[in-house]
Design a protein around this motif. Structure first.
Motif, short mmCIF file in Angstrom:
data_model
loop_
_atom_site.label_atom_id
_atom_site.label_comp_id
_atom_site.label_asym_id
_atom_site.label_seq_id
_atom_site.Cartn_x
_atom_site.Cartn_y
_atom_site.Cartn_z
N UNK A 89 0.74 -1.18 0.19
CA UNK A 89 0.04 0.04 -0.19
C UNK A 89 0.83 1.14 0.03
N UNK A 90 2.05 1.22 0.72
CA UNK A 90 2.80 2.56 0.80
C UNK A 90 3.43 2.66 -0.58
N UNK A 91 3.71 1.50 -1.32
CA UNK A 91 4.36 1.79 -2.57
C UNK A 91 3.39 2.31 -3.67
N UNK A 92 2.11 1.72 -3.58
CA UNK A 92 1.18 2.25 -4.39
C UNK A 92 0.68 3.82 -4.32
N UNK A 93 0.88 4.03 -2.98
CA UNK A 93 0.66 5.76 -2.87
C UNK A 93 1.79 6.61 -3.13
N UNK A 94 2.81 5.76 -3.49
CA UNK A 94 4.12 6.80 -4.00
C UNK A 94 4.51 6.01 -5.46
N UNK A 95 3.45 5.65 -6.30
CA UNK A 95 3.71 5.12 -7.66
C UNK A 95 4.52 5.93 -8.43
N UNK A 96 4.43 7.18 -8.37
CA UNK A 96 5.37 7.80 -9.28
C UNK A 96 6.45 8.48 -8.71
N UNK A 97 7.03 8.01 -7.69
CA UNK A 97 8.08 8.79 -6.82
C UNK A 97 9.16 9.21 -7.57
N UNK A 98 9.50 8.42 -8.75
CA UNK A 98 10.59 8.82 -9.65
C UNK A 98 10.31 10.30 -10.54
N UNK A 99 8.92 10.37 -10.70
CA UNK A 99 8.79 11.84 -11.34
C UNK A 99 8.91 12.93 -10.37
N UNK A 100 8.30 12.57 -8.95
CA UNK A 100 8.58 13.63 -7.76
C UNK A 100 9.82 13.68 -7.81
N UNK A 101 10.69 12.85 -7.79
CA UNK A 101 12.24 12.99 -7.43
C UNK A 101 12.90 13.86 -8.64
N UNK A 102 12.47 13.65 -9.90
CA UNK A 102 12.92 14.34 -11.01
C UNK A 102 12.53 15.67 -10.71
N UNK A 103 11.30 16.07 -10.21
CA UNK A 103 11.02 17.65 -10.04
C UNK A 103 12.07 18.27 -9.10
N UNK A 104 12.83 17.65 -8.23
CA UNK A 104 13.84 18.36 -7.33
C UNK A 104 14.92 18.92 -8.23
N UNK A 105 15.24 18.66 -9.70
CA UNK A 105 16.20 19.02 -10.54
C UNK A 105 17.50 18.76 -9.90
N UNK A 106 17.89 17.73 -9.14
CA UNK A 106 19.15 17.25 -8.56
C UNK A 106 19.99 16.39 -9.60
N UNK A 107 21.47 16.57 -9.43
CA UNK A 107 22.37 15.92 -10.54
C UNK A 107 22.22 14.44 -9.98
N UNK A 108 21.65 13.59 -10.89
CA UNK A 108 21.45 12.27 -10.50
C UNK A 108 22.07 11.24 -11.58
#
Length: 301
Positions: A213-232
């Motif tokens: 359930x936790x993972x489903x709630x954060x299904x698009x976490x990679x997109x949220x992470x990308x919004x931070x504009x960090x060098x990755x």
């Protein structure tokens, strides 16, 4: 230096985190390393023994081996030769020496619980030492915990984060899917839903319905992470059965549209270890991987 850190004090999630700080304690740069689930802070993973081009078996069971030194142990030993760096690698709760009274936390392994542990580890290091700039390195679950911390907590200035290196990262989109084509993930979720417990025997990991359930709630976490504009920089394996390359590339291509600072490298492995293959632990792949990460950190600090 051996460090024992009490995280999430005075809450139901209070725990002891055991880690090793090495290098120049007065340096401005600290490299924080989070290992894959089931391993320890040295990130010494298991991979099958290959004889010739054949996976070695006894009684029809694959024979596994570890290296003399783990990936993080090797990388830390290289980085601390440069006086401008310190490194800190620690055991995630339930792994290695991060136990309480030699016991494990047998609740579901929620990523937010691990992310809050990371939050308190960073607070401890920044308060006790003079570190100004942070480099993150994460493998598998460790990589996903870094993404959870930075997207869901994010209590340090983003300018304090120099680089992020994510190795074969786990993903809510991939781990919890119901596509039978991806056999391991499919079987895992089906088992969790019907039995409310994991079917794998990986030390230190307790997964159940809450984890799903936790993972489903954060299904698009990679997109949220990308919004931070960090060098990755992401490092992916061509033979990964747990995180199939074709699926993760779809995620990264979407993330790159948001954050042009995201890069990835696909590492071709000499051997395909079949259904067991995950990560970059074999000698050839890990040697190349560590050289790449080391050089990028040294050249861009």
């Amino acid at each position: 230096m051996h460090e024992v850190i009490t995280v999430q004090k005075f809450s139901e999630n209070e725990w002891l985190i055991d880690g090793i700080l090495e290098g120049n304690q007065n340096a401005q740069n600290v490299v924080i390393m989070l290992h894959e689930g089931g391993y320890n802070r040295d990130e010494n993973g298991l991979f099958p023994v290959i004889e010739g081009s054949v996976i070695k078996k006894e009684n029809n069971k694959i024979i596994f081996q570890t290296k003399s030194y783990g990936n993080y142990e090797i990388l830390a030993n290289s980085l601390i030769k440069n006086d401008e760096f310190a490194t800190f690698r620690y055991d995630l709760r339930n792994h290695g020496k991060s136990l309480v009274n030699d016991k494990m936390d047998k609740r579901d392994t929620l990523y937010m619980r691990l992310a809050k542990d990371l939050r308190d580890v960073i607070k401890y290091l920044k308060n006790k030492y003079s570190f100004k700039k942070i480099y993150f390195i994460g493998t598998g679950i460790g990589a996903l915990v870094i993404e959870y911390y930075l997207t869901k907590i994010n209590d340090i200035p983003l300018n304090d984060i120099k680089q992020i290196h994510l190795i074969c990262p786990n993903s809510p989109k991939i781990i919890y899917n119901l596509n039978p084509k991806y056999q391991f993930s499919y079987q895992k979720q089906e088992y969790l839903l019907h039995h409310n417990t994991q079917f794998t025997k990986i030390k230190g990991i307790f997964e159940g319905k809450k984890t799903i359930y936790e993972a489903e709630e954060n299904y698009d976490i990679e997109v949220e992470f990308a919004k931070l504009q960090l060098k990755t920089i992401y490092y992916l394996s061509t033979t990964d059965k747990l995180i199939p390359l074709e699926l993760y590339l779809k995620i990264l291509n979407k993330a790159q549209e948001i954050n042009h600072n995201i890069q990835y490298e696909i590492i071709t492995k000499l051997n395909d270890y079949g259904n067991t293959d995950h990560g970059l632990y074999d000698k050839e792949s890990s040697t190349y991987l560590l050289k790449q990460i080391y050089q990028i950190i040294i050249d861009n600090h």
